[in-house]
Design a protein around this motif. Sequence first.
Motif: not given
Length: 240
Positions: A157-166, A168-171
């Motif tokens: 399980r990964a990349f499920n703990a936040a909205n995709y915009k978060v 995109a903004r923080n990578a």
Amino acid sequence: MRSDPLSRRAALALGAALALASALPASAQTAPMRIGIIGAGNIGGTIGGLWVKAGYEVMLSSRHPEELKGLVEGLGSKARAGTPAEAIAFGEVVLVAVPYKAYPQLAQDYAGAWKGKVVIDAGNATQARDGEVYAEVQAGGIAAVSAKYLSGARVVRAFNAANYKVFARNAHREGARMAIPIAGDDAQALAVAGRLVSDAGFDPVVVGPLARADSFAMGSPGFGLDLTAPELSARLGVTR
């Protein structure tokens, strides 16, 4: 200390995964893997794009792959489109990023295709959208339900703990990276997922076995947190 002590076997697996993940990013150590993505929406398109930029070959999928032409052309030559069956066959790793109500259909359509695959499960269940599958998650936990429908896969399980915009903004942001919680029962799969999290521009935090994925599922106290790895580890009770 953890509120739910790990079994000896799970603790050993977690220790092995943490040791492997501590060497991330591993881009220079092994050749980039092929990644299949089931679903080319917000999460699949965002994370897939980050992996393409990191040098991975990525196949985004849809039942109508011709509709993805603009998306894959925008991502560059390492991106391509295919059907879900093609993406599963193509990927050494598969990211599942579809509405959770689709999981029973995935299980029916691709039974056996998941066997042995490292599958990164980014799905979340919501009551308004997912109906009966949401009820299953409420009764048994999202980790157990994902394992049921992705039978045979080495699920992380990964990349499920936040909205995709978060994401995109923080990578690859300056300073301390945003932490991404991950959980799974297979030490090697955890290490692979940790490498991919790192190469996408984040810090992986191994929370523990798959059962602990419920601690950062949608609706849990661990969901929607923009924290560094030490901060997230402290919040989720992970010993580093």
